[in-house]
Design a protein around this motif. Structure first.
Motif, PDB file in Angstrom:
ATOM      1  N   THR A  63       0.836  -1.205   0.000  1.00  0.00           N
ATOM      2  CA  THR A  63       0.000   0.000   0.000  1.00  0.00           C
ATOM      3  C   THR A  63       0.868   1.250   0.000  1.00  0.00           C
ATOM      4  N   LEU A  64       2.002   1.188   0.689  1.00  0.00           N
ATOM      5  CA  LEU A  64       2.931   2.314   0.693  1.00  0.00           C
ATOM      6  C   LEU A  64       3.410   2.641  -0.717  1.00  0.00           C
ATOM      7  N   ASP A  65       3.702   1.604  -1.500  1.00  0.00           N
ATOM      8  CA  ASP A  65       4.133   1.829  -2.887  1.00  0.00           C
ATOM      9  C   ASP A  65       3.064   2.598  -3.662  1.00  0.00           C
ATOM     10  N   TRP A  66       1.814   2.160  -3.489  1.00  0.00           N
ATOM     11  CA  TRP A  66       0.713   2.844  -4.172  1.00  0.00           C
ATOM     12  C   TRP A  66       0.512   4.257  -3.613  1.00  0.00           C
ATOM     13  N   ALA A  67       0.673   4.402  -2.308  1.00  0.00           N
ATOM     14  CA  ALA A  67       0.485   5.716  -1.683  1.00  0.00           C
ATOM     15  C   ALA A  67       1.488   6.720  -2.238  1.00  0.00           C
ATOM     16  N   ARG A  68       2.744   6.296  -2.395  1.00  0.00           N
ATOM     17  CA  ARG A  68       3.754   7.199  -2.951  1.00  0.00           C
ATOM     18  C   ARG A  68       3.372   7.618  -4.368  1.00  0.00           C
ATOM     19  N   VAL A 130      19.760   9.994  -0.202  1.00  0.00           N
ATOM     20  CA  VAL A 130      19.202  10.707  -1.356  1.00  0.00           C
ATOM     21  C   VAL A 130      18.058   9.900  -1.954  1.00  0.00           C
ATOM     22  N   LEU A 131      18.311   8.625  -2.195  1.00  0.00           N
ATOM     23  CA  LEU A 131      17.299   7.777  -2.825  1.00  0.00           C
ATOM     24  C   LEU A 131      16.104   7.535  -1.909  1.00  0.00           C
ATOM     25  N   GLY A 132      16.377   7.387  -0.601  1.00  0.00           N
ATOM     26  CA  GLY A 132      15.285   7.186   0.344  1.00  0.00           C
ATOM     27  C   GLY A 132      14.377   8.402   0.444  1.00  0.00           C
ATOM     28  N   GLY A 152      17.680   2.105  -8.259  1.00  0.00           N
ATOM     29  CA  GLY A 152      16.263   1.829  -8.123  1.00  0.00           C
ATOM     30  C   GLY A 152      15.457   2.547  -9.198  1.00  0.00           C
ATOM     31  N   LYS A 153      14.207   2.872  -8.873  1.00  0.00           N
ATOM     32  CA  LYS A 153      13.293   3.441  -9.864  1.00  0.00           C
ATOM     33  C   LYS A 153      13.413   4.965  -9.886  1.00  0.00           C
ATOM     34  N   VAL A 154      14.357   5.467 -10.662  1.00  0.00           N
ATOM     35  CA  VAL A 154      14.520   6.908 -10.836  1.00  0.00           C
ATOM     36  C   VAL A 154      14.856   7.188 -12.291  1.00  0.00           C
ATOM     37  N   ARG A 155      14.680   8.442 -12.692  1.00  0.00           N
ATOM     38  CA  ARG A 155      15.144   8.908 -13.994  1.00  0.00           C
ATOM     39  C   ARG A 155      16.404   9.733 -13.747  1.00  0.00           C
ATOM     40  N   SER A 156      17.442   9.518 -14.529  1.00  0.00           N
ATOM     41  CA  SER A 156      18.700  10.215 -14.275  1.00  0.00           C
ATOM     42  C   SER A 156      19.127  11.055 -15.477  1.00  0.00           C
ATOM     43  N   VAL A 157      19.818  12.163 -15.174  1.00  0.00           N
ATOM     44  CA  VAL A 157      20.382  13.053 -16.188  1.00  0.00           C
ATOM     45  C   VAL A 157      21.872  13.188 -15.885  1.00  0.00           C
ATOM     46  N   ILE A 267      28.341  11.590 -12.219  1.00  0.00           N
ATOM     47  CA  ILE A 267      27.459  12.311 -11.295  1.00  0.00           C
ATOM     48  C   ILE A 267      26.258  12.810 -12.092  1.00  0.00           C
ATOM     49  N   GLY A 268      25.086  12.736 -11.497  1.00  0.00           N
ATOM     50  CA  GLY A 268      23.918  13.190 -12.242  1.00  0.00           C
ATOM     51  C   GLY A 268      22.773  13.638 -11.355  1.00  0.00           C
ATOM     52  N   LEU A 269      21.773  14.185 -12.002  1.00  0.00           N
ATOM     53  CA  LEU A 269      20.518  14.559 -11.360  1.00  0.00           C
ATOM     54  C   LEU A 269      19.583  13.356 -11.416  1.00  0.00           C
ATOM     55  N   VAL A 270      18.955  13.028 -10.309  1.00  0.00           N
ATOM     56  CA  VAL A 270      17.965  11.950 -10.292  1.00  0.00           C
ATOM     57  C   VAL A 270      16.622  12.523  -9.863  1.00  0.00           C
ATOM     58  N   VAL A 271      15.578  12.099 -10.553  1.00  0.00           N
ATOM     59  CA  VAL A 271      14.218  12.560 -10.276  1.00  0.00           C
ATOM     60  C   VAL A 271      13.283  11.359 -10.329  1.00  0.00           C
ATOM     61  N   PRO A 272      12.074  11.479  -9.787  1.00  0.00           N
ATOM     62  CA  PRO A 272      11.128  10.359  -9.840  1.00  0.00           C
ATOM     63  C   PRO A 272      10.817   9.962 -11.288  1.00  0.00           C
ATOM     64  N   PRO A 273      10.478   8.698 -11.522  1.00  0.00           N
ATOM     65  CA  PRO A 273      10.174   8.227 -12.879  1.00  0.00           C
ATOM     66  C   PRO A 273       8.762   8.575 -13.334  1.00  0.00           C
ATOM     67  N   ARG A 274       8.097   9.441 -12.603  1.00  0.00           N
ATOM     68  CA  ARG A 274       6.694   9.755 -12.870  1.00  0.00           C
ATOM     69  C   ARG A 274       6.519  10.451 -14.213  1.00  0.00           C
TER      70      ARG A 274
END
Length: 297
Positions: A63-68, A130-132, A152-157, A267-274
């Motif tokens: 449920t936490l995964d869905w909540a995020r 950072v990832l947490g 993990g599940k992130v988008r990176s630049v 080194i890069g910028l990481v953002v959610p994969p949304r």
């Protein structure tokens, strides 16, 4: 439903009922009631209860995964609608590893020149933190290593490649050299970041690969602590080349390239994969892609 999912995320962050309730501005009984209502709606137990918080059930973790995901999407929707009405504004929260703090201004300065109504909050932490923080929606983006350990599940630049220098006094061990090897670095008493920092693990691996190990005379989780010691000319350290250039040292300190082998990490910028990204983060990604070539130069 959204307010109940927000409470669940707060509990996941704080791991304590009282602190979670306080962070959300509600009483602990109100929080407990809301979580029980959420369990009734979903028909499963989410939280392992006792005299204190004991963790989440397997159903609670899912449920936490869905909540995020749901809460993140709702926040994105609200921000996008606000942007359509008022233009780009608000705050971007960025978590950064200590070794990249010197270049954060290369990203935030051109961004704010383009979007003056946007504020920034920068926090320094380990790569794991950072990832947490990103996963738990506590920050909007991160600056960290993007190819060394699982992301993990992130988008990176990608922004630039980190290489390493021995910082020492001209009259120190190897201080008169134009370059040094990692094996030679292993002979130098160093002040280094603490072992929980990924930069320290990189240095330890590089030394282990050539059959030696670090000899730290001082460790700290603060780059400023290392910097102030090395700046005296009486201490030595290993730091990323770009960080050493940004900090600047007096004539009492030499910055000597470390070779054999040449170690480099991205080194890069990481953002959610949304999808879609929030307007703020989409604008940040655009600026990151534009400044990356100048950072590699």
């Amino acid at each position: 439903m959204i307010d109940k999912l927000e409470l669940l995320l707060a509990l996941a962050k704080e791991r304590h009922f009282g602190r979670a309730a306080e962070s959300c501005g509600v009483t602990q009984p109100t929080m407990s009631t809301s979580l029980k209502q959420l369990e009734e709606i979903l028909g499963v137990m989410l939280v392992q209860r006792g005299s204190r918080f004991q963790g989440f059930t397997p159903e609670g973790e899912r449920t936490l995964d869905w909540a995020r995901r749901i809460v993140g999407d709702v926040r994105s929707m609200r921000q996008e609608i606000k942007t359509l009405k008022d233009g780009l504004s608000g705050e971007i929260r960025i978590a950064a590893i200590p070794t990249v703090l010197g270049m954060v201004a290369a990203l935030t300065t051109p961004f704010r020149a383009r979007h003056p109504d946007v504020r920034f909050r920068i926090v320094s932490c380990t790569s794991a933190e950072v990832l947490g923080l990103l996963e738990n929606l506590e920050v909007d983006a991160g600056l960290t290593y993007i190819e060394n350990e699982p992301l993990g599940k992130v988008r990176s630049v990608p922004l630039y490649h980190e290489t390493y220098r021995l910082l020492t006094s001209p009259d120190g061990l190897f201080g008169d050299r134009d370059q040094v090897t990692w094996r030679e670095v292993g002979q130098v008493p160093l002040c280094l970041l603490t072992p929980d920092m990924q930069n320290r693990r990189i240095i330890d691996r590089a030394l282990k690969a050539v059959g030696t190990e670090a000899q730290p005379t001082l460790t700290s989780n603060s780059i400023i602590v290392l910097y102030t010691h090395v700046k005296t000319g009486r201490w030595a350290s290993v730091m990323p080349a770009k960080l050493a250039e940004t900090l600047g040292f007096s004539e009492a300190v030499r910055s000597i390239p470390i070779v054999d082998p040449l170690v480099s990490y991205s080194i890069g910028l990481v953002v959610p994969p949304r999808e879609p990204l929030t307007p703020l983060i989409a604008a940040l990604v655009q600026v990151a892609r534009e400044v990356a070539p100048t950072l590699e130069a």
